[in-house]
Design a protein around this motif. Structure first.
Motif, PDB file in Angstrom:
ATOM      1  N   PRO A  88      28.642 -33.009-113.199  1.00  0.00           N
ATOM      2  CA  PRO A  88      29.283 -34.311-113.385  1.00  0.00           C
ATOM      3  C   PRO A  88      29.698 -34.934-112.052  1.00  0.00           C
ATOM      4  N   ASP A  89      30.001 -36.207-112.066  1.00  0.00           N
ATOM      5  CA  ASP A  89      30.482 -36.888-110.868  1.00  0.00           C
ATOM      6  C   ASP A  89      31.800 -36.258-110.394  1.00  0.00           C
ATOM      7  N   GLY A  90      31.935 -36.115-109.096  1.00  0.00           N
ATOM      8  CA  GLY A  90      33.178 -35.621-108.528  1.00  0.00           C
ATOM      9  C   GLY A  90      33.341 -34.121-108.542  1.00  0.00           C
ATOM     10  N   VAL A  91      32.350 -33.385-109.046  1.00  0.00           N
ATOM     11  CA  VAL A  91      32.462 -31.929-109.133  1.00  0.00           C
ATOM     12  C   VAL A  91      32.406 -31.309-107.739  1.00  0.00           C
ATOM     13  N   ILE A  92      33.075 -30.180-107.581  1.00  0.00           N
ATOM     14  CA  ILE A  92      32.959 -29.346-106.392  1.00  0.00           C
ATOM     15  C   ILE A  92      32.135 -28.123-106.774  1.00  0.00           C
ATOM     16  N   VAL A  93      31.137 -27.809-105.967  1.00  0.00           N
ATOM     17  CA  VAL A  93      30.361 -26.585-106.156  1.00  0.00           C
ATOM     18  C   VAL A  93      30.732 -25.609-105.044  1.00  0.00           C
ATOM     19  N   SER A  94      31.037 -24.382-105.433  1.00  0.00           N
ATOM     20  CA  SER A  94      31.400 -23.356-104.461  1.00  0.00           C
ATOM     21  C   SER A  94      30.703 -22.058-104.847  1.00  0.00           C
ATOM     22  N   ASP A  95      31.054 -20.985-104.158  1.00  0.00           N
ATOM     23  CA  ASP A  95      30.398 -19.706-104.412  1.00  0.00           C
ATOM     24  C   ASP A  95      31.343 -18.587-103.992  1.00  0.00           C
ATOM     25  N   VAL A  96      30.865 -17.343-104.057  1.00  0.00           N
ATOM     26  CA  VAL A  96      31.681 -16.195-103.634  1.00  0.00           C
ATOM     27  C   VAL A  96      30.890 -15.258-102.728  1.00  0.00           C
ATOM     28  N   GLY A  97      29.806 -15.761-102.126  1.00  0.00           N
ATOM     29  CA  GLY A  97      28.913 -14.906-101.368  1.00  0.00           C
ATOM     30  C   GLY A  97      29.518 -14.347-100.092  1.00  0.00           C
ATOM     31  N   SER A  98      29.010 -13.186 -99.674  1.00  0.00           N
ATOM     32  CA  SER A  98      29.515 -12.493 -98.493  1.00  0.00           C
ATOM     33  C   SER A  98      28.882 -12.979 -97.206  1.00  0.00           C
ATOM     34  N   SER A  99      27.825 -13.773 -97.278  1.00  0.00           N
ATOM     35  CA  SER A  99      27.290 -14.455 -96.099  1.00  0.00           C
ATOM     36  C   SER A  99      27.356 -15.950 -96.373  1.00  0.00           C
ATOM     37  N   LYS A 100      27.664 -16.746 -95.332  1.00  0.00           N
ATOM     38  CA  LYS A 100      28.000 -18.128 -95.590  1.00  0.00           C
ATOM     39  C   LYS A 100      27.019 -19.144 -95.026  1.00  0.00           C
ATOM     40  N   GLN A 101      26.448 -18.923 -93.840  1.00  0.00           N
ATOM     41  CA  GLN A 101      25.573 -19.940 -93.282  1.00  0.00           C
ATOM     42  C   GLN A 101      24.330 -20.125 -94.142  1.00  0.00           C
ATOM     43  N   SER A 102      23.722 -19.038 -94.586  1.00  0.00           N
ATOM     44  CA  SER A 102      22.521 -19.147 -95.412  1.00  0.00           C
ATOM     45  C   SER A 102      22.841 -19.809 -96.744  1.00  0.00           C
ATOM     46  N   VAL A 103      24.004 -19.493 -97.313  1.00  0.00           N
ATOM     47  CA  VAL A 103      24.408 -20.117 -98.572  1.00  0.00           C
ATOM     48  C   VAL A 103      24.648 -21.610 -98.382  1.00  0.00           C
ATOM     49  N   HIS A 177      30.762 -18.251 -87.650  1.00  0.00           N
ATOM     50  CA  HIS A 177      31.802 -17.322 -87.211  1.00  0.00           C
ATOM     51  C   HIS A 177      32.159 -16.355 -88.338  1.00  0.00           C
ATOM     52  N   HIS A 178      32.232 -16.874 -89.560  1.00  0.00           N
ATOM     53  CA  HIS A 178      32.474 -16.009 -90.721  1.00  0.00           C
ATOM     54  C   HIS A 178      31.442 -14.891 -90.772  1.00  0.00           C
ATOM     55  N   ASP A 179      30.173 -15.253 -90.607  1.00  0.00           N
ATOM     56  CA  ASP A 179      29.110 -14.265 -90.742  1.00  0.00           C
ATOM     57  C   ASP A 179      29.194 -13.185 -89.672  1.00  0.00           C
ATOM     58  N   LEU A 180      29.625 -13.561 -88.468  1.00  0.00           N
ATOM     59  CA  LEU A 180      29.785 -12.585 -87.399  1.00  0.00           C
ATOM     60  C   LEU A 180      30.951 -11.647 -87.695  1.00  0.00           C
ATOM     61  N   VAL A 181      32.078 -12.220 -88.135  1.00  0.00           N
ATOM     62  CA  VAL A 181      33.256 -11.418 -88.460  1.00  0.00           C
ATOM     63  C   VAL A 181      32.953 -10.446 -89.596  1.00  0.00           C
ATOM     64  N   LEU A 182      32.322 -10.942 -90.655  1.00  0.00           N
ATOM     65  CA  LEU A 182      32.055 -10.079 -91.813  1.00  0.00           C
ATOM     66  C   LEU A 182      30.975  -9.047 -91.520  1.00  0.00           C
ATOM     67  N   ALA A 183      30.093  -9.333 -90.571  1.00  0.00           N
ATOM     68  CA  ALA A 183      29.120  -8.324 -90.172  1.00  0.00           C
ATOM     69  C   ALA A 183      29.837  -7.091 -89.632  1.00  0.00           C
ATOM     70  N   VAL A 184      30.938  -7.320 -88.910  1.00  0.00           N
ATOM     71  CA  VAL A 184      31.712  -6.208 -88.340  1.00  0.00           C
ATOM     72  C   VAL A 184      32.554  -5.520 -89.407  1.00  0.00           C
ATOM     73  N   THR A 185      33.269  -6.314 -90.193  1.00  0.00           N
ATOM     74  CA  THR A 185      34.281  -5.741 -91.086  1.00  0.00           C
ATOM     75  C   THR A 185      33.725  -5.246 -92.415  1.00  0.00           C
TER      76      THR A 185
END
Length: 291
Positions: A88-103, A177-185
């Motif tokens: 619908p109009d105005g919707v926000i689409v999000s996700d819960v993935g562990s990698s972010k740039q590709s998503v 930056h998220h992807d680099l941090v999560l690669a380590v942790t």
């Protein structure tokens, strides 16, 4: 913007936990859910993971203010295609993935006219499936948002407020930056766990099953991590390969230095390393991030 209805695509550990957390903390928010596996949909109905379990992804998204894609990162494009016509109009689409740039790249290409704000709740267990979800999963945990530059503060605020309402703490971060941090942790520790458990499996015949029979606490911890969903982690490594390979190279260098210290009998170097890493463990406990 107030989020009054949420469509959850994928009703496994994270999707199911989101539905249960909403019921616990925000009972006025309407929840609709869909899973591609009919057995998972039946289990979701039995457990009451969402108020309405739908037979299509589009039906779960068509009246939502927020649609959360809770599928492996390699399936994000398919999930976006499945809901696109119903959003619908105005919707926000999000996700819960562990990698972010590709998503972010995948969802922007699939949904060019939709507000997309990727997110990563840094929470989970080695369990998977609709039976694994529980309402407290996100309490006291970080949820990292990686909004694009053109995302409005109103939409970012609405998604932040939603995750805070489930008990999460919010961090805004650049996707790379998220992807680099999560690669380590997260990603490298999982890779190490899969490797050491695989090595132990290969040695079982040589050691006459003594590796598993006499497993000490350290190996048991590795087996817990290595029991995580193989499809999810396959996709994480394939979609965050640049950051993972960069951190794996650094880890390999450190491992070589450790081998050198053991070979030379350098007890001071070993003691210094173990003392420094022990302090990191204490810091994790002090920040409330121990399970």
């Amino acid at each position: 913007m107030a989020i009054k209805s949420v469509g959850i695509i994928g009703l496994g550990l994270l999707g199911g936990s989101i539905g249960l957390a909403i019921a616990k903390h925000c009972p006025d928010i309407r929840t609709m859910g869909y899973d591609a596996d009919p057995e998972a949909r039946n289990a979701a109905r039995d457990r009451g993971l969402v108020q309405t379990v739908c037979d299509t992804a589009a039906a779960a998204a068509e009246k939502a203010d927020l649609v959360i894609l809770c599928v492996p990162v390699g399936a994000m494009g398919f999930a976006a295609d499945a809901v696109r016509s119903a959003l619908p109009d105005g919707v926000i689409v999000s996700d819960v993935g562990s990698s972010k740039q590709s998503v972010a790249d995948t969802l922007r290409a699939a949904l060019p006219d939709i507000t997309v704000i990727p997110a990563h709740p840094v929470a989970g267990t080695e369990q998977s499936g609709p039976e694994a979800g529980f309402a407290e999963l996100f309490e006291g945990r970080w949820c990292i948002l990686t909004p694009p530059d053109d995302a409005s503060e109103t939409d970012i605020g609405a998604l932040s407020d939603f995750w805070r309402s489930l008990g999460s703490k919010i961090e805004i971060m650049d996707a790379q930056h998220h992807d680099l941090v999560l690669a380590v942790t997260s990603h490298i520790p999982h890779l190490i766990a899969y490797t050491i458990v695989g090595t132990a499996s290969d040695l079982e015949e040589v050691t006459r099953s003594e590796v598993i029979k006499y497993s000490a606490g350290g190996f048991r911890d590795f087996t817990r991590i290595a029991a995580s969903d193989p499809t999810m982690w396959r996709d994480v490594f394939l979609n965050n390969k640049d950051a993972v390979l960069e951190m794996l190279g650094r880890f390999t260098e450190d491992l070589t230095a450790l081998q050198r210290a053991i070979r030379r009998g350098d007890g001071d170097a070993l003691h210094e390393l173990f003392t420094r890493t022990r302090a990191i463990r204490r810091s994790i406990i002090e920040q409330g991030q121990d399970v």
